[in-house]
Design an enzyme around this catalytic site. Structure first.
Site, mmCIF file in Angstrom:
data_model
loop_
_atom_site.group_PDB
_atom_site.id
_atom_site.type_symbol
_atom_site.label_atom_id
_atom_site.label_comp_id
_atom_site.label_asym_id
_atom_site.label_seq_id
_atom_site.Cartn_x
_atom_site.Cartn_y
_atom_site.Cartn_z
ATOM 1 N N ASP A 353 0.842 -1.202 0.000
ATOM 2 C CA ASP A 353 0.000 0.000 0.000
ATOM 3 C C ASP A 353 0.880 1.257 0.000
ATOM 4 O OD1 ASP A 353 -2.251 1.587 0.245
ATOM 5 O OD2 ASP A 353 -2.925 0.726 2.144
ATOM 6 N N ASP A 423 -10.810 2.293 -2.802
ATOM 7 C CA ASP A 423 -11.361 2.075 -1.464
ATOM 8 C C ASP A 423 -12.874 2.200 -1.487
ATOM 9 O OD1 ASP A 423 -9.061 1.507 -0.185
ATOM 10 O OD2 ASP A 423 -8.856 3.417 0.860
HETATM 11 C C1 DGJ Z 1 -5.736 2.091 2.004
HETATM 12 C C2 DGJ Z 1 -6.150 0.832 1.314
HETATM 13 O O1 DGJ Z 1 -6.726 1.124 0.081
HETATM 14 C C3 DGJ Z 1 -7.095 0.051 2.209
HETATM 15 O O2 DGJ Z 1 -7.548 -1.084 1.542
HETATM 16 C C4 DGJ Z 1 -6.387 -0.298 3.479
HETATM 17 O O3 DGJ Z 1 -5.343 -1.192 3.201
HETATM 18 C C5 DGJ Z 1 -5.867 0.950 4.157
HETATM 19 N N1 DGJ Z 1 -5.091 1.767 3.261
HETATM 20 C C6 DGJ Z 1 -5.050 0.603 5.369
HETATM 21 O O4 DGJ Z 1 -4.433 1.671 5.925
#
Ligand code: DGJ
Length: 599
Positions: A353, A423
């Protein structure tokens, strides 16, 4: 199997002896030409490269051309915009240090009459994950020039005599088969030429991710409970997302400390993984390698490893800073500390990430007059760290992510067979997200999960939408009823059945969700046209409206196809020209999947 021809054109400036090498590689079967440039300083003085484009396409007449690109934002990545090219210099660019949520390093230049199915279309996609620029200029005589390369913003790379700088490759193509033709070329190329991971060819596990289920609030016992329920859903892999390391109880601390938080994982990582394996599930883990919290042991020991402008307050985003990935000691720290965790237990998946843009672009390892190299060195350092982690673990499935689907770009697909699309897991928004992303990226690369967001939408429809990508779950499985667990199991089995069609077939956008019709439909067809999957989601309802039909694409018109769910047979011609009648007077957000099988 492709035969690739390559060509280098060496240009030398007679006065300074600076050389530019233009590189072309022709992937004839794939219909792709790659083009890149390198600069070599064959002169006697240091030079400064300030604008470094990978490619330049000149069109004799651009007055009848349109530009298509994929702008977006957090939660709404890769929406599609098409505009007339006017007499001006226009820019599609990212200056955020990453390819970004806001733009994607891809443009298409098409004829005004080009549609989804017909018409001329040039594609340009850049294999680069940092600041990029596509510059489009229509001049006074209607000549059009489109350049693509590294964004000159704060770019100033010094080359001493004898030194060389390589630029990223651009992937160029042309089709007369409209946007569908363009997408097919890129999808095939990405699937067969870009990613070396064995998971491009193998069946990937169905995963459940803890993020939307628990956020930071979990321990080993909770994870085991989720895994037990997830197994009943037919899920293969449990992913422990953010929160398992350092002092990570919220997003203010811990980033950079890649050691297990034993207050949460009380039994230790190895034992936790063993318990998950005993349930019959694989285990995956989350990292944000590039991030660092000021409240971390790493930052306390090496504050100079963070990108920060001396004497100025740091610009925090999501309460964190970024590491200076251009520095070798940072690269080594990340490779060693992350590999140590990956090798400490039976881990078969890693999510990579990144949750902020790159700002405070100052490296304390470089002199003041070389700060113009920081953005680019960050990207090169990132690839080096990825080489040291991803390429050394061929049996681990790596998924990319950047606060959802930021930095989802062609270079990332070299490393990641799949990339978290957004997200935003709301199914109706995902109809647009999948539509836009599919212009360039194949479905097998697009991370898509069923979540508890949009409870008003039936779980069957959430599943239908998630099958427009890699399919998985992002919810607290312990909260599902036995009936819901059984329904999820049926969905997982159905996804496995359709997997070869979705992952390896040709993709067709059957409707455009941005046009606001009553339904959104898409389709995948196997390369041999033997099978297809037509998916439809009803998003608008007209009481007593006319009968609506969804016309299939890409079938053999001469063949008869059984529609498995209806138990009827229709010819490919009928399915493509008359279409499938969609039932009327149905609840909003009903979805249909039609499996077509050649008889
Ligand atoms: C952003 C990601 O897109 C989410 O799926 C998750 O992993 C969060 N970060 C965690 O901080």
């Amino acid at each position: 199997s492709d035969t690739v021809e390559s060509l280098e054109v060496i240009l030398e400036d007679e006065v300074t002896h600076v050389q530019i090498v233009l590189r072309y590689a022709v992937f004839e079967e794939a219909d792709i030409i790659t083009r890149s440039a390198s600069v070599r300083n064959a002169g006697k003085d240091t030079i400064h490269v300030k604008k470094f484009m990978s490619t330049c396409l000149d069109f004799l007449n651009g007055s009848d051309k349109d530009l298509l690109h994929l702008p977006g934002r957090y939660g709404q990545e890769r929406q599609v915009e098409r505009q007339k090219i006017l007499h001006q210099v226009s820019k599609i660019a990212s200056g955020r240090g990453t390819s970004s949520h806001q733009q994607n390093p891809f443009v298409a230049v098409c004829d005004r009459e080009t549609s989804e199915d017909y018409g001329g279309c040039y594609g340009m996609a850049l294999m680069y994950s940092g600041n990029f620029l596509a510059e489009i200029e229509l001049d006074q005589y209607d000549q059009l020039r489109v350049q693509m390369g590294i964004n000159p913003k704060q770019f100033d790379f010094a080359l001493a005599p004898g030194e060389k700088l390589e630029g990223p490759e651009a992937l160029l193509t042309y089709t007369r088969k409209g946007f569908t033709g363009l997408s097919h070329i890129y999808h095939d190329f990405f699937r067969s030429n870009l990613c070396e991971s064995k998971f491009m060819k193998e069946t990937r596990p169905i995963l459940i991710n803890t993020w939307e289920a628990a956020f930071f609030d979990f321990d080993d016992k909770k994870l085991v409970e989720i895994a037990k329920c997830a197994r009943k859903m037919g899920v293969d892999l449990m992913v422990m997302d953010d929160g398992w390391f350092g002092k990570r109880f919220d997003d203010n601390a811990g980033l950079g400390d890649w050691v297990v938080n034993e207050e949460k994982i009380t039994c230790g990582l190895e034992k936790l993984v063993e318990q998950i394996n005993e349930i019959g599930m694989q285990f995956g883990i989350w990292f944000e390698p590039e991030g660092v919290s000021e409240d971390s042991d790493l930052y306390r020991a090496h504050p100079d490893w963070a990108l920060q402008i001396p004497g100025r307050p740091a610009v925090r985003s999501r309460n964190q800073l970024l590491l200076d990935l251009g520095r070798e000691e940072v690269q080594e720290y990340l490779i060693t500390s992350i590999n140590r965790i990956l090798d400490s237990a039976n881990i078969t998946y890693m999510k990579w990430d990144l949750n902020r843009s790159v700002t405070d672009v100052f490296s304390s390892a470089l002199p003041a007059d070389r700060q113009g190299e920081v953005y680019h060195r960050y990207v090169l350092g990132l690839y080096k760290v990825m080489d040291g982690i991803i390429k050394t673990h061929p049996d681990i499935l790596f998924e990319g992510c950047s606060g959802g689907g930021g930095r989802y770009d062609p270079a990332m697909l070299v490393y990641f067979p799949q990339y978290w699309n957004s997200d935003n897991t709301k199914p109706v928004d995902n109809l647009k997200l999948h539509y836009g992303t599919s212009f360039l990226y194949p479905l097998c690369s697009t991370g898509a999960h069923i979540s508890a967001a949009s409870p008003e939408i039936p779980i069957s429809t959430r599943a239908c939408v998630a099958m427009g990508g890699t399919f998985g779950y992002e919810l607290d499985a312990t909260k599902l009823s036995p009936e819901e667990l059984a329904e999820c199991k049926e969905q997982s089995d159905r996804f496995r059945k359709y997997y070869p069609i979705i992952f390896f077939g040709d993709y067709y956008r059957l409707t455009n969700p941005f046009e606001g019709g009553n339904m959104t439909a898409w389709q995948s067809v196997t390369k041999d046209q033997e099978e297809a999957l037509v998916s439809v989601v009803v998003t608008g309802l007209t009481v007593n409206g006319p009968q609506e039909y969804i016309r299939a694409k890409g079938l053999n018109p001469e063949w008869m196809y059984e529609i498995e769910q209806l138990g009827v047979e229709l010819s490919g011609a009928a399915l493509m020209h008359a279409g499938l009648p969609i039932p009327r007077e149905i609840p909003q957000y009903t979805s249909f999947q039609y499996h077509l099988i050649h008889k």
